[in-house]
Enzyme design. Structure first.
Site, PDB file in Angstrom:
ATOM      1  N   GLN A 145     -11.595  14.275   5.753  1.00  0.00           N
ATOM      2  CA  GLN A 145     -11.087  12.640   6.230  1.00  0.00           C
ATOM      3  C   GLN A 145     -11.271  12.065   7.744  1.00  0.00           C
ATOM      4  O   GLN A 145     -10.535  13.052   7.821  1.00  0.00           O
ATOM      5  CB  GLN A 145     -10.379  12.029   5.728  1.00  0.00           C
ATOM      6  CG  GLN A 145      -9.321  12.575   5.161  1.00  0.00           C
ATOM      7  CD  GLN A 145      -8.795  12.786   3.654  1.00  0.00           C
ATOM      8  OE1 GLN A 145      -9.537  11.491   3.388  1.00  0.00           O
ATOM      9  NE2 GLN A 145      -7.622  13.458   3.967  1.00  0.00           N
ATOM     10  N   TYR A 174       4.551   0.414  -5.206  1.00  0.00           N
ATOM     11  CA  TYR A 174       3.422   1.737  -5.360  1.00  0.00           C
ATOM     12  C   TYR A 174       3.965   3.469  -6.620  1.00  0.00           C
ATOM     13  O   TYR A 174       3.658   3.348  -7.339  1.00  0.00           O
ATOM     14  CB  TYR A 174       2.723   1.570  -4.773  1.00  0.00           C
ATOM     15  CG  TYR A 174       1.381   2.840  -4.698  1.00  0.00           C
ATOM     16  CD1 TYR A 174      -0.332   2.355  -5.219  1.00  0.00           C
ATOM     17  CD2 TYR A 174       0.878   4.306  -4.686  1.00  0.00           C
ATOM     18  CE1 TYR A 174      -1.051   3.566  -4.874  1.00  0.00           C
ATOM     19  CE2 TYR A 174       0.956   5.072  -4.738  1.00  0.00           C
ATOM     20  CZ  TYR A 174      -0.966   4.612  -5.444  1.00  0.00           C
ATOM     21  OH  TYR A 174      -1.923   5.447  -5.236  1.00  0.00           O
ATOM     22  N   ASP A 198       1.213  11.996   1.349  1.00  0.00           N
ATOM     23  CA  ASP A 198       1.823  11.291   1.887  1.00  0.00           C
ATOM     24  C   ASP A 198       3.479  11.846   1.661  1.00  0.00           C
ATOM     25  O   ASP A 198       4.770  11.285   2.730  1.00  0.00           O
ATOM     26  CB  ASP A 198       2.076   9.498   1.749  1.00  0.00           C
ATOM     27  CG  ASP A 198       1.647   9.370   0.264  1.00  0.00           C
ATOM     28  OD1 ASP A 198       3.083   9.383  -0.326  1.00  0.00           O
ATOM     29  OD2 ASP A 198       0.831   8.720  -0.686  1.00  0.00           O
ATOM     30  N   ASP A 252      -7.389  22.728  -2.860  1.00  0.00           N
ATOM     31  CA  ASP A 252      -8.004  21.774  -3.683  1.00  0.00           C
ATOM     32  C   ASP A 252      -7.492  21.796  -4.984  1.00  0.00           C
ATOM     33  O   ASP A 252      -7.565  23.235  -5.768  1.00  0.00           O
ATOM     34  CB  ASP A 252      -9.349  22.210  -3.665  1.00  0.00           C
ATOM     35  CG  ASP A 252     -10.932  21.353  -5.109  1.00  0.00           C
ATOM     36  OD1 ASP A 252      -9.754  20.774  -5.536  1.00  0.00           O
ATOM     37  OD2 ASP A 252     -11.448  21.464  -4.143  1.00  0.00           O
ATOM     38  N   CYS A 253      -7.294  20.341  -5.257  1.00  0.00           N
ATOM     39  CA  CYS A 253      -6.799  20.724  -7.280  1.00  0.00           C
ATOM     40  C   CYS A 253      -7.677  21.166  -7.925  1.00  0.00           C
ATOM     41  O   CYS A 253      -7.218  21.341  -9.348  1.00  0.00           O
ATOM     42  CB  CYS A 253      -6.017  19.170  -7.227  1.00  0.00           C
ATOM     43  SG  CYS A 253      -7.300  17.563  -7.703  1.00  0.00           S
ATOM     44  N   ASP A 273      -2.696  11.015  -7.620  1.00  0.00           N
ATOM     45  CA  ASP A 273      -2.775   9.963  -7.188  1.00  0.00           C
ATOM     46  C   ASP A 273      -3.776  10.875  -5.847  1.00  0.00           C
ATOM     47  O   ASP A 273      -3.776  10.474  -4.331  1.00  0.00           O
ATOM     48  CB  ASP A 273      -1.124  10.144  -5.891  1.00  0.00           C
ATOM     49  CG  ASP A 273      -1.553   9.389  -4.688  1.00  0.00           C
ATOM     50  OD1 ASP A 273      -1.455   7.878  -5.283  1.00  0.00           O
ATOM     51  OD2 ASP A 273      -0.248   9.292  -3.942  1.00  0.00           O
ATOM     52  N   TYR A 348      -0.948  -3.784   0.408  1.00  0.00           N
ATOM     53  CA  TYR A 348      -2.314  -3.775  -0.256  1.00  0.00           C
ATOM     54  C   TYR A 348      -2.575  -5.774  -0.260  1.00  0.00           C
ATOM     55  O   TYR A 348      -3.595  -6.579  -0.440  1.00  0.00           O
ATOM     56  CB  TYR A 348      -2.533  -3.548  -1.206  1.00  0.00           C
ATOM     57  CG  TYR A 348      -2.780  -2.155  -1.970  1.00  0.00           C
ATOM     58  CD1 TYR A 348      -2.021  -1.354  -0.696  1.00  0.00           C
ATOM     59  CD2 TYR A 348      -2.773  -2.129  -2.766  1.00  0.00           C
ATOM     60  CE1 TYR A 348      -2.340   0.221  -0.652  1.00  0.00           C
ATOM     61  CE2 TYR A 348      -2.934  -0.053  -2.989  1.00  0.00           C
ATOM     62  CZ  TYR A 348      -2.418   1.003  -1.776  1.00  0.00           C
ATOM     63  OH  TYR A 348      -2.423   2.450  -2.344  1.00  0.00           O
ATOM     64  N   GLU A 350      -2.165  -7.780  -3.072  1.00  0.00           N
ATOM     65  CA  GLU A 350      -2.866  -7.795  -3.691  1.00  0.00           C
ATOM     66  C   GLU A 350      -2.657  -6.823  -4.964  1.00  0.00           C
ATOM     67  O   GLU A 350      -1.738  -5.719  -4.326  1.00  0.00           O
ATOM     68  CB  GLU A 350      -4.323  -7.320  -4.104  1.00  0.00           C
ATOM     69  CG  GLU A 350      -4.832  -6.001  -3.041  1.00  0.00           C
ATOM     70  CD  GLU A 350      -6.197  -5.087  -3.107  1.00  0.00           C
ATOM     71  OE1 GLU A 350      -7.022  -5.856  -3.581  1.00  0.00           O
ATOM     72  OE2 GLU A 350      -6.375  -4.462  -2.475  1.00  0.00           O
TER      73      GLU A 350
END
Length: 360
Positions: A145, A174, A198, A252-253, A273, A348, A350
Site C-alpha cells: 500500500q 477510536y 500504528d 499475514d494474519c 483492526d 474522521y 464523523e
C-alpha cells in the site's frame, strides 16, 4: 505550481435573463483584461469563458432552471487579493442585476489543487474534508500500500493508507472503543491484535497488565513509519518487536490464525483492526467481504468460550453496509451475539460504529 479554485454560486427564484446577465457582467471582466468567449447551449443555458493575461481563468455558467455559477482559477503564486476583488465585483454586479431574483449566494473557500501538500480527504460516506495539513511527514510505497503520515495542526500526525484516513495522534477514542471502551479487564489475559500497525492498541493494552499480547501486522513499513512519526499514539512499544508482555509478528494474519486454530491456541480477546466494513455490496467489494467473513470465522475458532472479539464497523451513515455486516454475523460456523457502540473519532469528523462479538 498549484492552482486556487474559487466558486461563487447564485440560486435564483426564477430563471435569469441570460443576455442581460452576460452583458451586465461584461464590464467587470473587461476591467480585468479578460478575453470573453460565449457559448449558447440552447435548452441548457449559456456558458462563457474568460481568460486573463496572467493565467487567470473564469467560467460563467447560466443554467435555465435558475442557477448561476462562477468558477475562477488562478495560480497560487499570483496575488490572491486580485482574485477576491474580482469575485467581490462579480457578486456586487450580480446583486445589481438580479437583486429581486436572488434566493441565496454561496461563496466557498478556495480549493488548492495540485499543491505540494494534499489537504483534501474524503470521509467514509463520501463527503470531502479539508484538513489543516501543513507538512508531509512520511510518504512511501510498501509492497502492500501507499503509506502517508501528514501533520495536522489540530490532530497531530495522521496515518493515511491508500488514501483512507486511518488514525491520528488525537484519535484515542477510536483505540479505546475498539478495546471495549474501558469495560473489560485485560489483567492476566491473552490478547490477539490483528493489524494495528500504528501501535495504538498495543500501547494502550500493555498498560492494562495482560499476560501476553500477540500482534500480527503484515506491513513492516507501516510499523517503521509509525514508530518514528506517531509516537504520541504508539509510545515506545514499536521500538522492539518483543516486550515483557507482547510480541509483534510481521506476517499475514490469515495463515497465523489458521495455525493457531489447528494448534488449539485460544485468546481471551481478539481485536480486529484490519479493515473497515466495505461501503457497498458491489462486485468489486466481494473480495473484501470474503476476507471479513474469513477473519471472523478464524477469529471465532481461536476465541475462548468466554472471550470477546472487538472490531470497527464503519461510518454510521452507511446503514446498508452495516446491516450487511450484521447479516454476516449470522452466517458464521458458530452462533454469536453482538453489541454496538457509536463513537465520534476526531480526525474522521464523523460518527463511527464499533462491534463487540461473543459466542452464544
Amino acid at each position: 505550481m498549484a492552482v486556487r479554485h474559487y466558486t461563487l454560486d447564485f440560486n435564483l427564484t426564477a430563471p435569469a435573463d441570460c443576455s442581460a446577465t452576460l452583458k451586465g457582467l461584461q464590464s467587470v471582466f473587461q476591467e480585468q483584461e479578460m478575453t470573453e468567449a460565449i457559448h449558447n447551449l440552447e435548452d441548457h443555458g449559456y456558458l462563457a469563458t474568460y481568460i486573463g493575461k496572467n493565467g487567470r481563468f473564469a467560467i460563467l455558467r447560466i443554467h435555465p432552471h435558475g442557477f448561476v455559477s462562477i468558477d475562477l482559477q488562478s495560480c497560487e503564486g499570483s496575488d490572491n487579493t486580485e482574485a477576491y476583488n474580482l469575485l467581490n465585483a462579480l457578486e456586487e454586479k450580480m446583486k445589481d442585476l438580479l437583486h429581486n431574483n436572488i434566493k441565496r449566494i454561496k461563496r466557498l473557500p478556495a480549493i488548492v489543487r495540485g499543491g505540494a501538500v494534499d489537504r483534501y480527504w474524503p470521509t467514509a460516506d463520501g463527503r470531502l474534508v479539508e484538513y489543516d495539513i501543513d507538512e508531509v511527514v512520511y510518504d512511501e510505497d510498501s509492497s502492500y500500500q501507499n503509506i502517508k503520515i501528514l501533520h495536522s495542526q489540530q490532530f497531530g500526525n495522521i496515518l493515511i493508507l491508500n488514501g483512507d484516513v486511518n488514525l491520528s495522534e488525537s484519535d484515542l477514542p477510536y483505540t479505546k472503543a475498539i478495546m471495549g471502551s474501558g469495560k473489560e479487564g485485560y489483567t492476566g489475559k491473552e490478547v490477539l491484535i490483528l493489524g494495528g500497525g500504528d501501535g495504538g492498541i498495543l500501547h494502550e493494552a500493555v498498560k492494562l497488565k495482560p499476560k501476553m499480547i500477540t500482534m500480527v501486522h503484515i506491513d513492516q513499513m507501516v510499523i517503521d513509519g509509525c514508530r518514528k512519526h506517531m509516537r504520541k499514539t504508539c509510545g515506545d512499544v514499536l521500538d522492539n518487536l518483543n516486550g515483557d508482555c507482547y510480541q509483534v509478528l510481521v506476517e499475514d494474519c490469515v495463515p497465523v490464525l489458521k495455525k493457531y486454530a489447528e494448534e488449539g491456541r485460544t485468546f481471551d480477546y481478539v481485536i480486529n483492526d484490519l479493515t473497515a466494513v466495505p461501503i457497498s455490496t458491489a462486485p468489486e467489494e466481494d473480495s473484501t467481504w470474503e476476507f471479513l467473513r474469513l477473519i471472523l470465522d478464524l477469529s471465532m475458532k481461536v476465541l475462548r468460550p468466554s472471550g470477546k472479539y472487538f472490531t470497527q464497523g464503519n461510518c454510521v451513515n452507511l446503514t446498508e453496509a452495516l446491516d450487511n455486516y450484521e447479516e454476516q454475523l449470522g452466517r458464521l460456523y458458530c452462533p454469536v451475539e453482538f453489541s454496538k457502540e457509536v463513537v465520534c473519532v476526531p480526525s474522521y469528523m464523523e460518527l463511527w460504529m464499533f462491534y463487540t462479538i461473543w459466542k452464544k
